[in-house]
Design a protein around this motif. Structure first.
Motif, PDB file in Angstrom:
ATOM      1  N   LEU A 150       0.824  -1.209   0.000  1.00 33.30           N
ATOM      2  CA  LEU A 150       0.000   0.000   0.000  1.00 33.30           C
ATOM      3  C   LEU A 150       0.863   1.267   0.000  1.00 33.30           C
ATOM      4  CD1 LEU A 150      -2.796  -1.068   2.515  1.00 33.30           C
ATOM      5  CD2 LEU A 150      -2.872  -1.088   0.022  1.00 33.30           C
ATOM      6  N   ILE A 151       2.000   1.222   0.686  1.00 35.27           N
ATOM      7  CA  ILE A 151       2.929   2.355   0.635  1.00 35.27           C
ATOM      8  C   ILE A 151       3.422   2.550  -0.789  1.00 35.27           C
ATOM      9  CG2 ILE A 151       5.216   3.154   1.363  1.00 35.27           C
ATOM     10  CD1 ILE A 151       4.695   1.805   4.070  1.00 35.27           C
ATOM     11  N   ALA A 152       3.677   1.443  -1.490  1.00 28.78           N
ATOM     12  CA  ALA A 152       4.104   1.526  -2.892  1.00 28.78           C
ATOM     13  C   ALA A 152       3.033   2.173  -3.754  1.00 28.78           C
ATOM     14  CB  ALA A 152       4.435   0.131  -3.414  1.00 28.78           C
ATOM     15  N   VAL A 153       1.776   1.797  -3.518  1.00 18.89           N
ATOM     16  CA  VAL A 153       0.669   2.406  -4.264  1.00 18.89           C
ATOM     17  C   VAL A 153       0.613   3.902  -3.986  1.00 18.89           C
ATOM     18  CG1 VAL A 153      -1.844   2.486  -4.514  1.00 18.89           C
ATOM     19  CG2 VAL A 153      -0.680   0.274  -4.341  1.00 18.89           C
ATOM     20  N   LEU A 154       0.811   4.269  -2.735  1.00 18.70           N
ATOM     21  CA  LEU A 154       0.772   5.678  -2.352  1.00 18.70           C
ATOM     22  C   LEU A 154       1.897   6.462  -3.031  1.00 18.70           C
ATOM     23  CD1 LEU A 154      -1.021   7.400  -0.519  1.00 18.70           C
ATOM     24  CD2 LEU A 154       0.671   7.079   1.301  1.00 18.70           C
ATOM     25  N   ILE A 155       3.101   5.904  -3.033  1.00 21.75           N
ATOM     26  CA  ILE A 155       4.211   6.552  -3.723  1.00 21.75           C
ATOM     27  C   ILE A 155       3.896   6.679  -5.209  1.00 21.75           C
ATOM     28  CG2 ILE A 155       6.635   6.305  -4.422  1.00 21.75           C
ATOM     29  CD1 ILE A 155       7.150   4.924  -1.748  1.00 21.75           C
ATOM     30  N   GLN A 162      10.681  11.426 -12.221  1.00 26.84           N
ATOM     31  CA  GLN A 162      12.047  11.826 -11.876  1.00 26.84           C
ATOM     32  C   GLN A 162      12.329  11.772 -10.379  1.00 26.84           C
ATOM     33  OE1 GLN A 162       9.679  13.661 -13.281  1.00 26.84           O
ATOM     34  NE2 GLN A 162       9.811  15.845 -12.758  1.00 26.84           N
ATOM     35  N   PHE A 163      11.260  11.724  -9.563  1.00 31.83           N
ATOM     36  CA  PHE A 163      11.450  11.682  -8.111  1.00 31.83           C
ATOM     37  C   PHE A 163      11.123  10.317  -7.512  1.00 31.83           C
ATOM     38  CE2 PHE A 163      10.174  16.240  -8.812  1.00 31.83           C
ATOM     39  CZ  PHE A 163      11.454  16.759  -8.652  1.00 31.83           C
ATOM     40  N   ALA A 164      10.653   9.387  -8.326  1.00 29.58           N
ATOM     41  CA  ALA A 164      10.208   8.100  -7.802  1.00 29.58           C
ATOM     42  C   ALA A 164      11.347   7.311  -7.166  1.00 29.58           C
ATOM     43  CB  ALA A 164       9.562   7.275  -8.920  1.00 29.58           C
ATOM     44  N   GLN A 165      12.482   7.230  -7.849  1.00 27.66           N
ATOM     45  CA  GLN A 165      13.590   6.433  -7.315  1.00 27.66           C
ATOM     46  C   GLN A 165      14.183   7.020  -6.035  1.00 27.66           C
ATOM     47  OE1 GLN A 165      16.467   5.250 -10.201  1.00 27.66           O
ATOM     48  NE2 GLN A 165      17.711   4.107  -8.739  1.00 27.66           N
ATOM     49  N   PRO A 166      14.463   8.338  -5.973  1.00 26.09           N
ATOM     50  CA  PRO A 166      14.965   8.882  -4.699  1.00 26.09           C
ATOM     51  C   PRO A 166      13.992   8.677  -3.542  1.00 26.09           C
ATOM     52  CG  PRO A 166      15.332  10.442  -6.480  1.00 26.09           C
ATOM     53  CD  PRO A 166      14.467   9.361  -7.027  1.00 26.09           C
ATOM     54  N   LEU A 167      12.704   8.883  -3.799  1.00 25.31           N
ATOM     55  CA  LEU A 167      11.707   8.697  -2.746  1.00 25.31           C
ATOM     56  C   LEU A 167      11.661   7.240  -2.315  1.00 25.31           C
ATOM     57  CD1 LEU A 167       9.478   9.870  -0.991  1.00 25.31           C
ATOM     58  CD2 LEU A 167       7.879   9.540  -2.886  1.00 25.31           C
ATOM     59  N   PHE A 168      11.728   6.333  -3.293  1.00 21.61           N
ATOM     60  CA  PHE A 168      11.734   4.900  -2.992  1.00 21.61           C
ATOM     61  C   PHE A 168      12.924   4.548  -2.099  1.00 21.61           C
ATOM     62  CE2 PHE A 168      13.627   0.788  -4.002  1.00 21.61           C
ATOM     63  CZ  PHE A 168      12.599  -0.084  -3.707  1.00 21.61           C
ATOM     64  N   MET A 169      14.105   5.051  -2.428  1.00 18.20           N
ATOM     65  CA  MET A 169      15.305   4.718  -1.670  1.00 18.20           C
ATOM     66  C   MET A 169      15.226   5.250  -0.246  1.00 18.20           C
ATOM     67  SD  MET A 169      17.011   2.815  -3.609  1.00 18.20           S
ATOM     68  CE  MET A 169      18.426   2.664  -2.517  1.00 18.20           C
ATOM     69  N   VAL A 170      14.700   6.460  -0.085  1.00 18.24           N
ATOM     70  CA  VAL A 170      14.577   7.027   1.264  1.00 18.24           C
ATOM     71  C   VAL A 170      13.642   6.166   2.119  1.00 18.24           C
ATOM     72  CG1 VAL A 170      13.660   8.965   2.594  1.00 18.24           C
ATOM     73  CG2 VAL A 170      15.109   9.395   0.601  1.00 18.24           C
ATOM     74  N   PHE A 172      12.648   3.018   1.524  1.00 20.80           N
ATOM     75  CA  PHE A 172      13.128   1.643   1.618  1.00 20.80           C
ATOM     76  C   PHE A 172      14.270   1.513   2.624  1.00 20.80           C
ATOM     77  CE2 PHE A 172      15.973  -1.746   0.025  1.00 20.80           C
ATOM     78  CZ  PHE A 172      15.136  -2.816   0.262  1.00 20.80           C
ATOM     79  N   LEU A 173      15.279   2.376   2.500  1.00 21.35           N
ATOM     80  CA  LEU A 173      16.419   2.296   3.402  1.00 21.35           C
ATOM     81  C   LEU A 173      16.005   2.619   4.839  1.00 21.35           C
ATOM     82  CD1 LEU A 173      19.196   3.960   1.213  1.00 21.35           C
ATOM     83  CD2 LEU A 173      18.855   1.534   1.670  1.00 21.35           C
ATOM     84  N   GLY A 174      15.134   3.619   4.997  1.00 22.17           N
ATOM     85  CA  GLY A 174      14.661   3.958   6.332  1.00 22.17           C
ATOM     86  C   GLY A 174      13.927   2.810   6.984  1.00 22.17           C
ATOM     87  N   MET A 175      13.055   2.161   6.225  1.00 22.86           N
ATOM     88  CA  MET A 175      12.299   1.035   6.754  1.00 22.86           C
ATOM     89  C   MET A 175      13.210  -0.148   7.085  1.00 22.86           C
ATOM     90  SD  MET A 175       8.978   1.593   6.960  1.00 22.86           S
ATOM     91  CE  MET A 175       7.724   2.728   6.350  1.00 22.86           C
ATOM     92  N   ALA A 176      14.192  -0.408   6.220  1.00 23.71           N
ATOM     93  CA  ALA A 176      15.093  -1.534   6.441  1.00 23.71           C
ATOM     94  C   ALA A 176      15.914  -1.347   7.708  1.00 23.71           C
ATOM     95  CB  ALA A 176      16.011  -1.709   5.231  1.00 23.71           C
ATOM     96  N   ILE A 177      16.416  -0.133   7.911  1.00 20.28           N
ATOM     97  CA  ILE A 177      17.251   0.140   9.086  1.00 20.28           C
ATOM     98  C   ILE A 177      16.415   0.141  10.362  1.00 20.28           C
ATOM     99  CG2 ILE A 177      18.704   1.868  10.212  1.00 20.28           C
ATOM    100  CD1 ILE A 177      19.607   2.717   7.387  1.00 20.28           C
ATOM    101  N   LEU A 178      15.298   0.889  10.354  1.00 22.91           N
ATOM    102  CA  LEU A 178      14.472   1.000  11.553  1.00 22.91           C
ATOM    103  C   LEU A 178      13.766  -0.310  11.890  1.00 22.91           C
ATOM    104  CD1 LEU A 178      12.895   4.542  11.048  1.00 22.91           C
ATOM    105  CD2 LEU A 178      14.663   3.881  12.691  1.00 22.91           C
ATOM    106  N   GLY A 179      13.572  -1.164  10.889  1.00 25.46           N
ATOM    107  CA  GLY A 179      12.929  -2.443  11.151  1.00 25.46           C
ATOM    108  C   GLY A 179      13.870  -3.488  11.714  1.00 25.46           C
ATOM    109  N   GLY A 180      15.164  -3.157  11.788  1.00 24.21           N
ATOM    110  CA  GLY A 180      16.129  -4.130  12.283  1.00 24.21           C
ATOM    111  C   GLY A 180      16.403  -5.234  11.293  1.00 24.21           C
ATOM    112  N   LEU A 181      16.162  -4.964   9.998  1.00 22.30           N
ATOM    113  CA  LEU A 181      16.364  -5.983   8.973  1.00 22.30           C
ATOM    114  C   LEU A 181      17.808  -6.052   8.506  1.00 22.30           C
ATOM    115  CD1 LEU A 181      13.146  -5.317   6.833  1.00 22.30           C
ATOM    116  CD2 LEU A 181      13.485  -7.031   8.620  1.00 22.30           C
TER     117      LEU A 181
END
Length: 247
Positions: A150-155, A162-170, A172-181
């Motif tokens: 659903l977050i992907a749909v929202l993005i 031109q902004f999709a990839q930077p937003l995705f990385m922010v 994605f990386l934030g979720m991966a780090i904060l999730g302890g993955l």
């Protein structure tokens, strides 16, 4: 038509070799890296009581599932940029059907990634866990990736190409780090650990670990992830109807 489109979209996503390889390759490399370091040591994780390689496998499987789900953002942005979603509005396919097709496709790719990583861990590192533990861990991770779809749909609804990839990385990386993955939350500052308990990736990881351990208060992660799902679903529906009214 909605049901037919769900099936077609899922098959199309699974046939997207470039996206599928990327979804599998990154978590697989990380699993092989961390598994090669800790896989044969027989260490037990003090928090979960599970073998370290099992905990790492759950983390990487959750990471792969999350990546598969969030990757749908690029598909939606591309379809918006070429006007495909406007064309679909001229067909009997409903807006809910279109959005559900993205969620179902994300779940299909995520399930394939989760199962593949677990099988590889068992074959390569002989990760020791009962069949029931693996099955519950996979089920927990699979259902836990719904908010990320659903977050992907929202993005996809908001982001310009031109902004999709930077937003995705922010995101994605934030979720991966904060999730302890990627790294245990215990090595992070306390303020980051507190923030982590709000984001869905933290509870995705917890749900997978509880499944693997076949115990724990599963109601808490389920309710948090369900809350994320309902809020995101309501916001996406509102946004889609607003866009449709403009056209």
């Amino acid at each position: 038509m909605s049901i037919a489109y769900l099936g077609l979209e899922s098959v199309r996503q699974l046939k997207n070799v470039r996206s599928t390889v990327f979804t599998f390759a990154v978590p697989l490399v990380m699993l092989l890296l961390f598994g090669g370091i800790y896989g044969s040591s027989g260490q037990i994780d003090k928090v979960t009581g599970l073998p370290w390689i099992v905990v790492t496998t759950v983390q990487m499987a959750g990471y792969g599932g999350m990546m598969a789900a969030l990757g749908q953002a690029f598909t939606i942005v591309t379809e918006r940029s070429v006007g495909w979603n406007r064309q679909l509005r001229l067909t009997p396919l409903t807006g809910v059907g279109y959005l559900m097709s993205k969620v179902v496709a994300a779940l299909a790719v995520a399930l394939a990634s989760i199962i593949a990583l677990m099988v590889i861990s068992v074959i390569v590192f002989h990760a020791s866990l009962s069949f029931g533990g693996w099955a519950l861990a996979a089920l927990g991770l699979w259902l836990g990736v719904i908010p990320f779809a659903l977050i992907a749909v929202l993005i996809g609804q908001f982001a310009k190409p031109q902004f999709a990839q930077p937003l995705f990385m922010v995101v994605f990386l934030g979720m991966a780090i904060l999730g302890g993955l990627w790294v245990p939350l215990s090595v992070l500052p306390d303020w980051m650990t507190n923030i982590a308990q709000v984001v869905p990736s933290y509870w995705l990881n917890r749900l997978g670990q509880m499944g693997a351990g076949m115990g724990g208060d599963i109601l808490e992660p389920v309710l948090v992830l369900l809350g994320w799902t309902l809020v995101l679903g309501a916001f996406i529906t509102w946004r889609y109807r607003r866009d449709a009214a403009r056209q």
